[in-house]
Design a protein around this motif. Structure first.
Motif, PDB file in Angstrom:
ATOM      1  N   ARG A 114       0.861  -1.183   0.000  1.00  0.00           N
ATOM      2  CA  ARG A 114       0.000   0.000   0.000  1.00  0.00           C
ATOM      3  C   ARG A 114       0.893   1.227   0.000  1.00  0.00           C
ATOM      4  N   LEU A 115       0.349   2.324  -0.476  1.00  0.00           N
ATOM      5  CA  LEU A 115       1.083   3.575  -0.560  1.00  0.00           C
ATOM      6  C   LEU A 115       0.583   4.506   0.533  1.00  0.00           C
ATOM      7  N   VAL A 116       1.498   4.942   1.418  1.00  0.00           N
ATOM      8  CA  VAL A 116       1.148   5.818   2.530  1.00  0.00           C
ATOM      9  C   VAL A 116       2.073   7.035   2.494  1.00  0.00           C
ATOM     10  N   ALA A 117       1.534   8.186   2.107  1.00  0.00           N
ATOM     11  CA  ALA A 117       2.278   9.446   2.097  1.00  0.00           C
ATOM     12  C   ALA A 117       3.636   9.322   1.400  1.00  0.00           C
ATOM     13  N   GLY A 118       3.655   8.714   0.220  1.00  0.00           N
ATOM     14  CA  GLY A 118       4.881   8.598  -0.553  1.00  0.00           C
ATOM     15  C   GLY A 118       5.747   7.394  -0.225  1.00  0.00           C
ATOM     16  N   THR A 119       5.371   6.630   0.798  1.00  0.00           N
ATOM     17  CA  THR A 119       6.121   5.421   1.148  1.00  0.00           C
ATOM     18  C   THR A 119       5.303   4.191   0.761  1.00  0.00           C
ATOM     19  N   ALA A 120       5.902   3.351  -0.072  1.00  0.00           N
ATOM     20  CA  ALA A 120       5.266   2.079  -0.415  1.00  0.00           C
ATOM     21  C   ALA A 120       5.603   1.099   0.702  1.00  0.00           C
ATOM     22  N   GLU A 121       4.580   0.598   1.375  1.00  0.00           N
ATOM     23  CA  GLU A 121       4.770  -0.372   2.457  1.00  0.00           C
ATOM     24  C   GLU A 121       4.456  -1.759   1.914  1.00  0.00           C
ATOM     25  N   VAL A 122       5.499  -2.575   1.788  1.00  0.00           N
ATOM     26  CA  VAL A 122       5.380  -3.925   1.253  1.00  0.00           C
ATOM     27  C   VAL A 122       5.314  -4.894   2.420  1.00  0.00           C
ATOM     28  N   THR A 123       4.250  -5.675   2.476  1.00  0.00           N
ATOM     29  CA  THR A 123       4.082  -6.646   3.549  1.00  0.00           C
ATOM     30  C   THR A 123       4.513  -8.020   3.055  1.00  0.00           C
ATOM     31  N   PHE A 124       5.421  -8.631   3.821  1.00  0.00           N
ATOM     32  CA  PHE A 124       5.898  -9.973   3.515  1.00  0.00           C
ATOM     33  C   PHE A 124       5.140 -10.987   4.349  1.00  0.00           C
ATOM     34  N   ARG A 125       4.932 -12.158   3.755  1.00  0.00           N
ATOM     35  CA  ARG A 125       4.381 -13.289   4.496  1.00  0.00           C
ATOM     36  C   ARG A 125       5.489 -13.877   5.352  1.00  0.00           C
ATOM     37  N   ARG A 155       9.300   0.641   2.356  1.00  0.00           N
ATOM     38  CA  ARG A 155       9.513   0.028   3.671  1.00  0.00           C
ATOM     39  C   ARG A 155       8.904  -1.371   3.632  1.00  0.00           C
ATOM     40  N   PHE A 156       9.492  -2.287   4.395  1.00  0.00           N
ATOM     41  CA  PHE A 156       9.011  -3.669   4.430  1.00  0.00           C
ATOM     42  C   PHE A 156       8.447  -3.988   5.803  1.00  0.00           C
ATOM     43  N   LEU A 157       7.327  -4.699   5.817  1.00  0.00           N
ATOM     44  CA  LEU A 157       6.644  -5.074   7.057  1.00  0.00           C
ATOM     45  C   LEU A 157       6.388  -6.572   7.064  1.00  0.00           C
ATOM     46  N   GLN A 158       6.299  -7.104   8.283  1.00  0.00           N
ATOM     47  CA  GLN A 158       5.868  -8.491   8.465  1.00  0.00           C
ATOM     48  C   GLN A 158       5.126  -8.538   9.779  1.00  0.00           C
ATOM     49  N   ASP A 159       3.942  -9.110   9.754  1.00  0.00           N
ATOM     50  CA  ASP A 159       3.085  -9.173  10.943  1.00  0.00           C
ATOM     51  C   ASP A 159       2.887  -7.785  11.556  1.00  0.00           C
ATOM     52  N   GLY A 160       2.781  -6.749  10.708  1.00  0.00           N
ATOM     53  CA  GLY A 160       2.538  -5.390  11.176  1.00  0.00           C
ATOM     54  C   GLY A 160       3.749  -4.671  11.729  1.00  0.00           C
ATOM     55  N   GLN A 161       4.898  -5.317  11.757  1.00  0.00           N
ATOM     56  CA  GLN A 161       6.125  -4.720  12.296  1.00  0.00           C
ATOM     57  C   GLN A 161       7.097  -4.416  11.158  1.00  0.00           C
ATOM     58  N   VAL A 162       7.853  -3.327  11.323  1.00  0.00           N
ATOM     59  CA  VAL A 162       8.867  -2.989  10.327  1.00  0.00           C
ATOM     60  C   VAL A 162       9.907  -4.104  10.310  1.00  0.00           C
ATOM     61  N   ASP A 174      16.176  -1.241   8.848  1.00  0.00           N
ATOM     62  CA  ASP A 174      14.724  -1.136   8.926  1.00  0.00           C
ATOM     63  C   ASP A 174      14.249   0.241   8.470  1.00  0.00           C
ATOM     64  N   ARG A 175      15.158   1.060   7.961  1.00  0.00           N
ATOM     65  CA  ARG A 175      14.762   2.391   7.492  1.00  0.00           C
ATOM     66  C   ARG A 175      14.145   2.283   6.094  1.00  0.00           C
ATOM     67  N   PRO A 176      13.347   3.262   5.701  1.00  0.00           N
ATOM     68  CA  PRO A 176      12.804   3.265   4.339  1.00  0.00           C
ATOM     69  C   PRO A 176      13.935   3.316   3.313  1.00  0.00           C
ATOM     70  N   LEU A 177      13.786   2.574   2.228  1.00  0.00           N
ATOM     71  CA  LEU A 177      14.842   2.426   1.224  1.00  0.00           C
ATOM     72  C   LEU A 177      14.487   3.145  -0.073  1.00  0.00           C
ATOM     73  N   THR A 178      15.538   3.454  -0.851  1.00  0.00           N
ATOM     74  CA  THR A 178      15.380   4.090  -2.155  1.00  0.00           C
ATOM     75  C   THR A 178      16.285   3.389  -3.164  1.00  0.00           C
ATOM     76  N   VAL A 179      16.178   3.799  -4.404  1.00  0.00           N
ATOM     77  CA  VAL A 179      17.041   3.269  -5.458  1.00  0.00           C
ATOM     78  C   VAL A 179      18.506   3.492  -5.098  1.00  0.00           C
ATOM     79  N   ALA A 180      18.807   4.589  -4.440  1.00  0.00           N
ATOM     80  CA  ALA A 180      20.199   4.887  -4.061  1.00  0.00           C
ATOM     81  C   ALA A 180      20.805   3.781  -3.203  1.00  0.00           C
ATOM     82  N   ASP A 181      19.976   3.060  -2.447  1.00  0.00           N
ATOM     83  CA  ASP A 181      20.475   1.969  -1.612  1.00  0.00           C
ATOM     84  C   ASP A 181      20.922   0.756  -2.433  1.00  0.00           C
TER      85      ASP A 181
END
Length: 189
Positions: A114-125, A155-162, A174-181
């Motif tokens: 989901r997209l939240v204020a410019g941050t794509a939050e990807v949830t992993f199983r 940013r990546f999440l699992q079970d609601g946690q970063v 655990d910080r938000p990542l960009t292409v520069a990373d």
């Protein structure tokens, strides 16, 4: 058709089980899972003729342990979930013939985005082995999502946690990542 039936059954099961779940302090969205096809199955739109469309979609695939940007023409602008589903479907026949692969093909790592204020939050199983350390897979996701004009970080999440994931150097963060990373992994060949 079978997938729809399985999805409906899973949603029904989840809704019945949810009756015993305690209240939460704040509402949270429920995101649909992304379906990542088995490599032996053809994904929709995954043929060599997938070159017509009004909009250019940029995806990052893999060649020789490097990330390579590819552009595909699609009918309309996708949301972040559709873009990630296209990435997860893997290379088209023409891209495969050009030596491109994907570190995501055949996995079911991604539960949603989901997209939240410019941050794509990807949830992993949660994975059986708990592995979320494939640098190329993480790099593919970050670079593909940030190629969109409305995504600034991922940013990546699992079970609601970063979740801590590796940068190009393998160091977990655990910080938000960009292409520069992942710029050291990107090639134009």
């Amino acid at each position: 058709m079978r997938r729809r039936a399985l999805l409906a059954a899973a949603l029904l099961t989840l809704s019945v089980q949810a009756c015993g779940v305690p209240d939460e302090h704040a509402p949270r969205p429920i995101e649909p899972s992304l379906v990542i096809p088995n490599p032996s199955q053809k994904a929709p739109g995954n043929s060599a003729g997938n070159s017509v469309g009004a909009v250019v979609e940029r995806l990052y695939l893999v060649r020789d342990d490097q990330l390579v940007a590819v552009e595909r023409r699609v009918a309309s602008t996708s949301d972040v979930a559709a873009l990630l589903a296209d990435l997860a479907a893997g290379p088209t026949d023409a891209e495969r013939a050009a030596g491109l692969t994907s570190a995501l093909t055949g996995t079911d790592l991604i539960a949603g985005v989901r997209l939240v204020a410019g941050t794509a939050e990807v949830t992993f199983r949660p994975q059986a082995g708990g592995r979320t350390d494939d640098i190329l897979a993480i790099g593919q996701i970050v670079c593909t999502l940030e190629a969109r004009t409305d995504v600034d970080t991922v940013r990546f999440l699992q079970d609601g946690q970063v979740l801590k994931v590796p940068g190009a150097d393998g160091a977990l963060t655990d910080r938000p990542l960009t292409v520069a990373d992942y710029h050291t992994l990107i090639t134009d060949r």
